[in-house]
Write an enzyme that holds these catalytic residues in place. Structure first.
Site, mmCIF file in Angstrom:
data_model
loop_
_atom_site.group_PDB
_atom_site.id
_atom_site.type_symbol
_atom_site.label_atom_id
_atom_site.label_comp_id
_atom_site.label_asym_id
_atom_site.label_seq_id
_atom_site.Cartn_x
_atom_site.Cartn_y
_atom_site.Cartn_z
ATOM 1 N N ARG A 1 -32.659 -34.258 -11.026
ATOM 2 C CA ARG A 1 -33.986 -34.515 -10.451
ATOM 3 C C ARG A 1 -34.502 -33.138 -10.031
ATOM 4 N NH1 ARG A 1 -34.003 -40.024 -10.100
ATOM 5 N NH2 ARG A 1 -32.081 -41.064 -9.459
ATOM 6 N N THR B 1 -33.635 -45.769 -17.977
ATOM 7 C CA THR B 1 -33.335 -46.000 -16.557
ATOM 8 C C THR B 1 -32.742 -47.391 -16.379
ATOM 9 O OG1 THR B 1 -34.315 -46.445 -14.378
ATOM 10 C CG2 THR B 1 -35.812 -46.558 -16.243
ATOM 11 N N ARG C 1 -19.156 -61.006 3.976
ATOM 12 C CA ARG C 1 -18.893 -59.588 3.703
ATOM 13 C C ARG C 1 -20.070 -58.999 2.926
ATOM 14 N NH1 ARG C 1 -15.528 -60.481 6.900
ATOM 15 N NH2 ARG C 1 -13.257 -60.241 6.719
ATOM 16 N N GLU D 1 -26.909 -67.895 -4.601
ATOM 17 C CA GLU D 1 -27.559 -68.845 -3.682
ATOM 18 C C GLU D 1 -28.948 -68.354 -3.289
ATOM 19 O OE1 GLU D 1 -24.305 -68.735 -3.882
ATOM 20 O OE2 GLU D 1 -24.245 -70.892 -4.195
ATOM 21 N N GLN E 1 -22.995 -48.877 -10.995
ATOM 22 C CA GLN E 1 -23.951 -49.523 -11.927
ATOM 23 C C GLN E 1 -24.543 -48.543 -12.933
ATOM 24 O OE1 GLN E 1 -26.436 -52.533 -9.239
ATOM 25 N NE2 GLN E 1 -25.715 -50.745 -8.128
ATOM 26 N N ASP F 1 -39.886 -42.795 -14.534
ATOM 27 C CA ASP F 1 -41.292 -42.423 -14.318
ATOM 28 C C ASP F 1 -41.484 -40.932 -14.002
ATOM 29 O OD1 ASP F 1 -40.013 -42.870 -11.933
ATOM 30 O OD2 ASP F 1 -41.614 -44.051 -11.024
ATOM 31 N N GLY F 2 -40.517 -40.320 -13.299
ATOM 32 C CA GLY F 2 -40.612 -38.882 -13.022
ATOM 33 C C GLY F 2 -40.591 -38.090 -14.324
ATOM 34 N N GLY G 1 -32.255 -40.178 -12.937
ATOM 35 C CA GLY G 1 -30.967 -40.874 -12.883
ATOM 36 C C GLY G 1 -30.467 -41.163 -14.288
ATOM 37 N N ARG H 1 -29.739 -36.834 -35.350
ATOM 38 C CA ARG H 1 -29.567 -37.333 -36.725
ATOM 39 C C ARG H 1 -30.907 -37.424 -37.453
ATOM 40 N NH1 ARG H 1 -25.014 -40.094 -38.643
ATOM 41 N NH2 ARG H 1 -23.170 -39.411 -37.516
ATOM 42 N N ASP I 1 -37.973 -50.327 -14.571
ATOM 43 C CA ASP I 1 -39.230 -50.296 -13.805
ATOM 44 C C ASP I 1 -40.364 -49.607 -14.545
ATOM 45 O OD1 ASP I 1 -38.104 -47.784 -13.721
ATOM 46 O OD2 ASP I 1 -38.466 -47.447 -11.602
ATOM 47 N N ASP J 1 -33.181 -49.126 -13.880
ATOM 48 C CA ASP J 1 -34.052 -49.913 -12.990
ATOM 49 C C ASP J 1 -34.982 -50.887 -13.728
ATOM 50 O OD1 ASP J 1 -32.941 -48.440 -10.946
ATOM 51 O OD2 ASP J 1 -34.604 -47.016 -10.834
HETATM 52 O O1 F6P Z 1 -33.384 -44.682 -10.808
HETATM 53 C C1 F6P Z 1 -32.038 -44.997 -10.967
HETATM 54 C C2 F6P Z 1 -31.362 -45.110 -9.631
HETATM 55 O O2 F6P Z 1 -30.005 -45.395 -9.846
HETATM 56 C C3 F6P Z 1 -31.974 -46.106 -8.652
HETATM 57 O O3 F6P Z 1 -31.581 -47.426 -8.935
HETATM 58 C C4 F6P Z 1 -31.469 -45.585 -7.342
HETATM 59 O O4 F6P Z 1 -32.344 -45.937 -6.296
HETATM 60 C C5 F6P Z 1 -31.477 -44.092 -7.544
HETATM 61 O O5 F6P Z 1 -31.439 -43.880 -8.945
HETATM 62 C C6 F6P Z 1 -30.317 -43.358 -6.920
HETATM 63 O O6 F6P Z 1 -30.547 -42.006 -7.085
HETATM 64 P P1 F6P Z 1 -29.440 -40.866 -6.935
HETATM 65 O O7 F6P Z 1 -28.547 -40.929 -8.133
HETATM 66 O O8 F6P Z 1 -30.252 -39.623 -6.889
HETATM 67 O O9 F6P Z 1 -28.681 -41.173 -5.694
#
Ligand code: F6P
Length: 319
Positions: free
Chosen positions: A72, A125, A243, A187, A251, A103-104, A11, A25, A129, A127
């Site tokens: 990917r 990333t 909602r 909340e 994002q 991680d991939g 991603g 550079r 993570d 995330d």
């Molecule tokens: O790893 C980044 C991320 O945006 C995750 O937050 C989300 O689960 C995933 O990639 C979405 O993947 P794709 O862009 O393949 O739909």
């Protein structure tokens, strides 16, 4: 080392362009020829590798996404596919690689390193993570996007006396939802780390209603629950019309915030220095204020420390 290359994979994340630019550079500074590999491991296998000169990376500091493209590519798990990638690198005399992703990407870097290609991995990333770094490139930009979006949702919730349930990205990591939830005074925050207790969530929102609050926000990490179902439950049990909003791929885009630009630039420059020193199979990260590197194998087996102070905050500040 004469020739190096850079790729972005998985991603995309704001700040990747800053890292690409800094690799080019720094490479030029050390009189190395620098190549860009287009569309991650897929482009590497298909030999989509082109030289990057200074002019190719000008005016990209403020651009989101990645100029190299990303993909990917599950097929990269296969040894014959990996060998093709190595052959393409050898053909161009590329002996060092900077790989930016999650991680991939780290696993792909490890596979290439095992086949004799010098690899340095950078965490890119939204995330956050990756266990071997406090923060990954792109996280703070995505956070800013999430926060400004929820602020807008709160405006309209306030007008209509509503509750907003907001789904945030993060895959299996709750950092984006957690930080965003704290920043907007949510909340309730539901992440993989906090777990989900439906009754506690409904009680917390109901209490806000009883306290005469005109609006409520519940922030949820993706993949934990169906936010439309939760919104319907909240509406039934609390008194708030509710909602559900999925923030989704918005994002992942946008101009990187200054912190991501600086982080990406420092990490990429550090990576090229590592290659120059002959390092191999290293993962770059930030610990506190310092850019650091650790063995890629270790980085891949580390678990993220979720005992961090901020997860404790959820218990104290959020009902
Ligand atoms: O790893 C980044 C991320 O945006 C995750 O937050 C989300 O689960 C995933 O990639 C979405 O993947 P794709 O862009 O393949 O739909």
């Amino acid at each position: 080392m004469k020739n190096i290359a850079v790729l972005t994979s998985g991603g995309d994340a704001p700040g990747m362009n800053n890292a690409i630019r800094a690799v080019v550079r720094s490479g030029l500074h050390h009189e190395m020829k620098t190549y860009g590999i287009y569309y991650g491991f897929e482009g590497l296998c298909e030999n989509d590798i082109r030289e990057l000169r200074r002019e190719n990376v000008s005016r990209i500091l403020s651009r989101g996404g990645t100029i190299l493209g990303s993909a990917r590519y599950p097929a990269f798990k296969e040894l014959n596919v990996q060998k093709k990638a190595v052959a393409n690198l050898r053909e161009k005399g590329i002996d060092g690689l900077v790989l930016i992703g999650g991680d991939g990407t780290y696993r792909g870097a490890k596979d290439l390193a095992d086949l004799g290609v010098r690899c340095i991995a950078l965490p890119g990333t939204i995330d956050n993570d990756i266990a071997s770094t406090d923060y990954s490139i792109g996280f703070f930009t995505a956070l800013e996007t999430a926060v400004s979006s929820i602020d807008k949702l709160r405006d309209t919730s306030f007008s209509h006396r509503r509750c907003s349930v907001v789904e945030i990205m993060g895959r299996h990591c709750g950092d984006l939802a957690l930080y965003a939830g704290i920043a907007v005074g949510s909340e309730f925050i539901i992440t993989p780390e906090t777990g989900y207790d439906k009754q506690r969530t409904l009680d917390a929102v109901k209490q806000s209603y009883r306290d005469n609050k005109r609006h409520a926000v519940v922030v949820v990490t993706e993949r934990i629950l169906d936010i439309d179902v939760l919104a319907a439950d909240i509406e039934r049990h609390t008194g708030y019309e509710t909602r559900a909003t999925v923030l989704g791929h918005v994002q992942r885009g946008g101009s990187p915030v200054a912190f991501d630009r600086v982080l990406a630039t420092e990490m990429a420059e550090y990576a090229v220095e590592l290659l120059k020193k002959g390092a191999n199979a290293r993962a770059v990260g930030i610990r506190g204020m310092d850019i650091v590197d650790i063995d890629l194998d270790t980085a891949l087996t580390m678990k993220k420390d979720v005992s961090k102070k901020r997860y404790g905050l959820v218990g104290r500040l959020v009902r």
